[in-house]
Design an enzyme around this catalytic site. Structure first.
Site, PDB file in Angstrom:
ATOM      1  N   HIS A 224      19.552   0.668  -0.835  1.00 46.14           N
ATOM      2  CA  HIS A 224      18.258   0.982  -0.777  1.00 46.14           C
ATOM      3  C   HIS A 224      17.271  -0.311  -0.400  1.00 46.14           C
ATOM      4  O   HIS A 224      16.690  -0.233   0.315  1.00 46.14           O
ATOM      5  CB  HIS A 224      17.455   1.436  -2.051  1.00 46.14           C
ATOM      6  CG  HIS A 224      16.314   1.565  -2.215  1.00 46.14           C
ATOM      7  ND1 HIS A 224      15.366   2.867  -1.568  1.00 46.14           N
ATOM      8  CD2 HIS A 224      15.105   0.978  -2.630  1.00 46.14           C
ATOM      9  CE1 HIS A 224      14.250   2.803  -1.660  1.00 46.14           C
ATOM     10  NE2 HIS A 224      13.818   1.725  -2.470  1.00 46.14           N
TER      11      HIS A 224
ATOM     12  N   GLY B  88     -15.696   0.186  19.611  1.00 42.57           N
ATOM     13  CA  GLY B  88     -15.544   0.549  18.310  1.00 42.57           C
ATOM     14  C   GLY B  88     -15.036  -0.436  17.562  1.00 42.57           C
ATOM     15  O   GLY B  88     -14.678  -1.642  17.855  1.00 42.57           O
TER      16      GLY B  88
ATOM     17  N   GLN C  24       6.700  -5.018   9.229  1.00 41.31           N
ATOM     18  CA  GLN C  24       5.776  -5.579   8.187  1.00 41.31           C
ATOM     19  C   GLN C  24       6.470  -5.949   6.836  1.00 41.31           C
ATOM     20  O   GLN C  24       6.441  -6.758   6.237  1.00 41.31           O
ATOM     21  CB  GLN C  24       4.652  -5.181   8.225  1.00 41.31           C
ATOM     22  CG  GLN C  24       3.452  -5.221   9.331  1.00 41.31           C
ATOM     23  CD  GLN C  24       3.822  -4.570  10.483  1.00 41.31           C
ATOM     24  OE1 GLN C  24       4.400  -3.331  10.467  1.00 41.31           O
ATOM     25  NE2 GLN C  24       3.209  -4.483  11.371  1.00 41.31           N
TER      26      GLN C  24
ATOM     27  N   GLU D 250       9.420  -0.353  11.183  1.00 45.20           N
ATOM     28  CA  GLU D 250       8.166  -1.217  11.211  1.00 45.20           C
ATOM     29  C   GLU D 250       8.370  -2.475  10.627  1.00 45.20           C
ATOM     30  O   GLU D 250       9.387  -2.684   9.623  1.00 45.20           O
ATOM     31  CB  GLU D 250       6.966  -0.523  10.572  1.00 45.20           C
ATOM     32  CG  GLU D 250       7.006  -0.380   9.089  1.00 45.20           C
ATOM     33  CD  GLU D 250       6.786  -1.265   8.096  1.00 45.20           C
ATOM     34  OE1 GLU D 250       6.308  -2.433   8.463  1.00 45.20           O
ATOM     35  OE2 GLU D 250       7.040  -0.932   7.013  1.00 45.20           O
TER      36      GLU D 250
ATOM     37  N   CYS E 138       0.935  -1.251  -0.035  1.00 45.95           N
ATOM     38  CA  CYS E 138      -0.184   0.081   0.026  1.00 45.95           C
ATOM     39  C   CYS E 138       0.849   1.290  -0.039  1.00 45.95           C
ATOM     40  O   CYS E 138       0.318   2.202  -0.295  1.00 45.95           O
ATOM     41  CB  CYS E 138      -0.697   0.168   1.225  1.00 45.95           C
ATOM     42  SG  CYS E 138      -0.095  -0.046   2.650  1.00 45.95           S
ATOM     43  N   ASN E 139       2.123   1.212   0.536  1.00 40.60           N
ATOM     44  CA  ASN E 139       2.880   2.330   0.581  1.00 40.60           C
ATOM     45  C   ASN E 139       4.051   2.508  -0.425  1.00 40.60           C
ATOM     46  O   ASN E 139       4.779   3.493  -0.771  1.00 40.60           O
ATOM     47  CB  ASN E 139       3.714   2.409   1.863  1.00 40.60           C
ATOM     48  CG  ASN E 139       2.693   2.734   2.838  1.00 40.60           C
ATOM     49  OD1 ASN E 139       1.762   3.626   2.821  1.00 40.60           O
ATOM     50  ND2 ASN E 139       2.833   2.533   4.316  1.00 40.60           N
TER      51      ASN E 139
END
Length: 429
Positions: A97, A187, A114, A112, A50-51
């Site tokens: 990279h 919620g 993931q 993170e 997604c990023n």
């Protein structure tokens, strides 16, 4: 072999572009086939999250312009739509990279974990489609090794930097073994969904989800084998839970001091751990004054997160040093492999010359030529043939001013040492 990385991420491209450049699982086979054909690359891998979307290519030529046109065409975009948001890394910078990505140093949330799994999945998918070879395989394996080194030797992933994870992490201060505790989540939005995942990872097995609409509560609760209820049923279940984390858009508090007091009496004052992530607050502030209630607000979490971010930034500097070492290790491996390949060809050429001269000597012996003459001719012929081409190239290099070639020759054959050992004229006499 040239290494090329092209991509876009959350820093260079808005979500509208990232969505359009993402690769769906259904089109991966098509993408691999077209990408290698269009680029001429011998090896390829695709990372799509997604990023970020990144292409890793290994081949003999720099094919960046061709790949850019292919990427735009594959996703039905104009090249101009990607030119301003696309980044390109080559060779050693491409290696660096990939390692930074795997270690979480290029992520939206620093450190993170993931992305490490997502990169491993990308490698596995490329292998399944027969798109990788020895070069990319070696790069991915070295990348994973360095990323693991970063995780184990720095504190890059130790301190939570998201509200959801920080909430669960703080619960560990109250409950050592969370597998024995029941959680009430108030919620059913994205934050609570993340909280539920982190709780499940921490060992919580018993979930109760309360929401304004029962369907959404049940849908989230079922992911973890729990139960969904509506908000009005919370008082009926309050005494049975230990962990309460709330995040709704309600303008008024959902959980009041009176309900908590009654639940505490039923629980015989076993402690509650509560986190109120909502703004405006879901839990009345007065609840925090009750004995045996540990209530934290989003501001409490923010302070923890800011401290943890500073800690991660320090760890990131350590991680960059580990990555620099990892890049150098990989480049050293490539040079060693190239040396092996060169030495193999060098030896094959020498052996070919040996065989030619040996066969010439054997024919002379069979024809009755004096063995000593044959032996001297063999030595002279082999020496001349072995030295001819290097001598031609050294003279050519010197004529062009490339003096480093002679220095290399002196080092390879240790000529300085030979000159030092050679006796002087007086000694010869």
């Amino acid at each position: 072999m040239a290494l090329l990385t092209l991509g876009i991420n959350h820093r260079t491209a808005p979500v509208e572009i990232r969505e359009r450049v993402a690769f769906t699982p259904e089109r991966m086979a098509e993408a691999f086939s077209e990408l290698r054909a269009a680029s001429g690359a011998s090896e390829a891998a695709i990372l799509s999250t997604c990023n970020r979307t990144e292409l890793y290519l290994a081949g003999d030529d720099d094919c960046a312009p061709t790949v850019l046109r292919w990427l735009a065409g594959f996703h039905e975009l104009d090249v101009a739509d990607l030119e301003d948001v696309l980044y390109v890394h080559r060779d050693s910078e491409a290696v660096r990279h990939m390692m930074r990505v795997a270690a979480g140093l290029d992520s939206m949330v620093l450190g993170e974990p993931q992305i490490f799994g997502q990169l491993k999945d990308a490698y596995s998918l490329a292998r399944e489609h027969g798109a990788t070879g020895s070069f990319l395989s070696r790069l991915f394996e070295q990348t994973f090794s360095v990323a693991k080194r970063v995780r184990t030797q720095t504190a890059i992933g130790e301190n939570p930097v998201s509200v959801a994870y920080a909430s669960v992490s703080m619960a560990h201060h109250i409950f050592a073994d969370m597998s024995r505790n029941k959680a009430l989540l108030i919620g059913a939005g994205k934050t609570i969904e993340l909280v539920s995942r982190h709780l499940a990872d921490a060992g919580v097995k018993d979930f109760l989800v309360a929401n304004r609409t029962l369907e959404r509560a049940q849908a989230l609760a079922e992911l973890h084998g729990g139960k969904g209820v509506v908000l009005s049923e919370i008082p009926d279940h309050l005494a049975d839970v230990d962990i309460i984390i709330s995040s709704t858009a309600s303008p008024l508090p959902i959980l009041g001091k009176g309900a908590v007091e009654r639940a505490l009496k039923k629980r015989k004052h076993r402690p509650f751990f509560m986190v109120d992530i909502a703004v405006p607050r879901d839990i009345e502030p007065e609840v925090g004054s009750l004995a045996d209630v540990y209530l934290y607000t989003v501001d409490d979490l923010r302070q923890v997160i800011e401290e943890n971010i500073r800690s991660r930034e320090g760890a990131a500097r350590e991680a960059e040093n580990l990555i620099s070492s990892g890049v150098q290790e990989f480049l050293d491996q490539l040079r060693a492999l190239d040396a092996v390949s060169t030495l193999k060809v060098f030896r094959q050429r020498a052996e070919l010359l040996r065989d030619v001269e040996s066969e010439k000597a054997l024919r002379a012996l069979r024809n009755g030529v004096d063995p000593e003459t044959v032996l001297r001719s063999l030595a002279r012929g082999l020496t001349n043939k072995l030295l001819h081409q290097p001598s031609v190239q050294v003279r050519k290099a010197m004529a062009e001013g490339r003096t480093e070639v002679t220095e290399c020759l002196r080092e390879l054959y240790q000529l300085d040492a030979l000159e030092a050992d050679e006796p002087t004229t007086t000694e010869k006499l």
